[in-house]
Scaffold this active site. Structure first.
Site, PDB file in Angstrom:
ATOM      1  N   PRO A  58       0.840  -1.210   0.000  1.00  0.00           N
ATOM      2  CA  PRO A  58       0.000   0.000   0.000  1.00  0.00           C
ATOM      3  C   PRO A  58       0.870   1.253   0.000  1.00  0.00           C
ATOM      4  O   PRO A  58       1.526   1.566   0.984  1.00  0.00           O
ATOM      5  CB  PRO A  58      -0.802  -0.127   1.297  1.00  0.00           C
ATOM      6  CG  PRO A  58       0.018  -1.019   2.169  1.00  0.00           C
ATOM      7  CD  PRO A  58       0.762  -1.951   1.272  1.00  0.00           C
ATOM      8  N   ASP A  81       5.950   2.217   1.965  1.00  0.00           N
ATOM      9  CA  ASP A  81       5.040   1.100   2.216  1.00  0.00           C
ATOM     10  C   ASP A  81       4.355   1.322   3.563  1.00  0.00           C
ATOM     11  O   ASP A  81       5.007   1.259   4.608  1.00  0.00           O
ATOM     12  CB  ASP A  81       5.835  -0.211   2.215  1.00  0.00           C
ATOM     13  CG  ASP A  81       4.952  -1.447   2.319  1.00  0.00           C
ATOM     14  OD1 ASP A  81       3.794  -1.324   2.748  1.00  0.00           O
ATOM     15  OD2 ASP A  81       5.439  -2.546   1.990  1.00  0.00           O
ATOM     16  N   HIS A  82       3.045   1.561   3.523  1.00  0.00           N
ATOM     17  CA  HIS A  82       2.321   1.906   4.750  1.00  0.00           C
ATOM     18  C   HIS A  82       2.152   0.709   5.682  1.00  0.00           C
ATOM     19  O   HIS A  82       1.712   0.864   6.833  1.00  0.00           O
ATOM     20  CB  HIS A  82       0.958   2.503   4.400  1.00  0.00           C
ATOM     21  CG  HIS A  82       0.509   3.560   5.363  1.00  0.00           C
ATOM     22  ND1 HIS A  82       0.959   3.632   6.658  1.00  0.00           N
ATOM     23  CD2 HIS A  82      -0.350   4.603   5.216  1.00  0.00           C
ATOM     24  CE1 HIS A  82       0.391   4.666   7.268  1.00  0.00           C
ATOM     25  NE2 HIS A  82      -0.407   5.264   6.415  1.00  0.00           N
ATOM     26  N   ARG A  83       2.474  -0.498   5.232  1.00  0.00           N
ATOM     27  CA  ARG A  83       2.465  -1.646   6.143  1.00  0.00           C
ATOM     28  C   ARG A  83       3.593  -1.553   7.154  1.00  0.00           C
ATOM     29  O   ARG A  83       3.490  -2.057   8.276  1.00  0.00           O
ATOM     30  CB  ARG A  83       2.617  -2.955   5.350  1.00  0.00           C
ATOM     31  CG  ARG A  83       1.495  -3.276   4.392  1.00  0.00           C
ATOM     32  CD  ARG A  83       1.821  -4.525   3.598  1.00  0.00           C
ATOM     33  NE  ARG A  83       3.050  -4.370   2.823  1.00  0.00           N
ATOM     34  CZ  ARG A  83       3.603  -5.340   2.082  1.00  0.00           C
ATOM     35  NH1 ARG A  83       3.004  -6.533   2.019  1.00  0.00           N
ATOM     36  NH2 ARG A  83       4.709  -5.127   1.404  1.00  0.00           N
TER      37      ARG A  83
END
Length: 461
Positions: free
Chosen positions: A255, A431-433
């Site tokens: 994401p 990467d928003h994870r």
């Protein structure tokens, strides 16, 4: 002894390669490690050395063919050795060949053959070659160029370098036609441009008048009549195919979040000017990209989430305490991202030298496949195209990529007044994870602080 050489795994799990050019022919006597051919993988143009010393008895693919790893490529007759007992499998045959006196030294030699048949492009007749590879953007049949001689059947490829071949291929120019007009000498990029200009000039009259010689049917290109709606089909292969697959995988796996920061970098541009003025003539050229690379390495030490990777199978986030810095490079073959290993250990001058070497190698098409994988963070300089900001897509397996916008001289608030300053925008995708918005913003601010006040580098080091 007869020996078959199969296309080896050229590194990083690549499954196929396209034959760009044969440098030998059937009947030639070759030495160990003599270059047999230039092949194009999804990542780079690679010279293929001979695993044997002997006589070439067969070439199993033609220039332009796409060959699967493990498929027969070259047949050899090796003098002074007896024919081996037939092997039960390709793997066994590879083991036997490794035992003779001229055994292979290629990465992955003897890989089990891939399933399926090699993909071969349709062969063209000499007449078709003379008319097919027209630059469709100028929409002119080659037959309109009356001074271009017919191209006889050739056993040797036109003499040129890999970058020139890639350039000609990208612009739809057949080097056989260029060679026919020039004679026996090495074709340069300027020769290709001259040929294209001649085609363009002739096309003005040719587009409205019938050609003097009938055009041979071809599936590659055809003359475009005045006012006709037309399309061009470009095969998806090589670097473009690999890049497309990687970007789709990344976009639909991680994401993406992008944050932007516009800042005054006058202190950095002044520092660069000072360093260049005092540098030795042969010193590596330090630029904005070099300073940003150094700032990124310093900031990653304090924000390790941006230098981590997601291991879904293990259920872990892997923080990497080294920086293998990717530098996006636009080449004639497409976008590639070569890696500067252990960038965090380098001085500013060392980074400048690494960037210069990386750029030179990428433009020549000689970047090794191993140098295009394993990066931990990447930079892309979109400012060289006059662009201010964008949303870069993460290279697969990486958590952060920073885009550098153009440096512009703009009115800016400085010490309570309006002054002309050097201003640029940084665009950070992450990467928003792994990284939340706060950490992404803090990392970007840390990089910006170094660019606004280069002396802050001593505080972050």
């Amino acid at each position: 002894m007869k020996q078959e050489f199969r296309l080896p795994d050229l590194g990083e799990g690549l499954t196929e390669a396209e034959i760009v050019q044969w440098l030998v022919a059937e009947g030639d006597t070759v030495t160990l490690n003599q270059t047999l051919a230039e092949v194009e993988t999804a990542k780079a143009i690679v010279e293929l050395p001979s695993p044997h010393a002997g006589v070439i008895t067969a070439l199993h693919a033609a220039a332009g063919d796409v060959v699967l790893v493990g498929s027969p490529l070259v047949g050899f007759e090796i003098e002074g050795a007896e024919d081996p007992v037939p092997a039960a499998s390709p793997a066994a045959g590879s083991a036997a060949s490794a035992e003779d006196g001229s055994g292979p030294n290629l990465v992955g030699y003897g890989a089990a053959p891939s399933t399926g048949r090699p993909m071969r492009r349709a062969r063209r007749s000499a007449a078709a070659v003379a008319t097919a590879d027209v630059d469709v953007r100028v929409a002119a049949p080659h037959d309109a160029i009356d001074e271009t001689p017919a191209v006889p059947e050739q056993h040797e490829r036109p003499r040129s370098t890999p970058p020139v071949r890639a350039y000609a291929k990208g612009h739809g120019v057949d080097l056989a036609l260029v060679a026919a007009a020039l004679g026996d000498r090495v074709i340069t990029r300027a020769d290709v441009d001259t040929y294209r200009e001649r085609v363009a000039q002739r096309s003005i009259g040719a587009a409205t008048a019938p050609p003097s010689v009938a055009v041979a049917p071809t599936t590659t290109a055809r003359p475009v009549m005045a006012g006709e709606r037309s399309t061009t089909r470009i095969p998806i292969r090589g670097v473009r195919k690999h890049t497309a697959e990687a970007m789709v995988q990344s976009a639909f796996t991680a994401p993406h979040v992008t944050t932007f920061h516009t800042l005054d970098v006058t202190a950095t541009t002044e520092l660069i000017a000072s360093l260049r003025a005092s540098a030795a003539p042969d010193a590596p050229r330090i630029g904005v990209l070099t300073v940003v690379a150094k700032a990124v390495c310093l900031a990653l030490a304090h924000y390790p989430g941006l230098n981590a990777r997601w291991d879904g199978e293990a259920g872990e986030i892997v923080q990497q305490h080294f920086v293998d810095l990717g530098i996006a490079a636009a080449t004639e073959r497409g976008l590639i991202v070569p890696i500067i290993r252990d960038a965090e250990r380098m001085t500013l001058g060392g980074l400048a030298a690494a960037v210069a070497e990386l750029t030179r190698t990428a433009r020549s098409g000689k970047t090794a496949p191993a140098d295009l994988t394993g990066g931990t963070f990447s930079l892309t300089n979109i400012g060289v195209f006059g662009i201010d900001a964008g949303t870069p897509i993460l290279p697969p397996g990486q958590t952060g990529i920073l885009a550098l916008g153009a440096v512009r001289r703009l009115p800016w608030e400085y010490k309570g007044e309006i002054a002309l300053r050097d201003v640029m925008t940084l665009s950070l995708s992450f990467d928003h994870r792994i990284v939340d918005g706060a950490e992404g913003a803090q990392f970007l601010k840390a990089v910006a602080d170094v660019l606004q006040e280069p002396g802050r580098a001593m505080l972050l080091a």
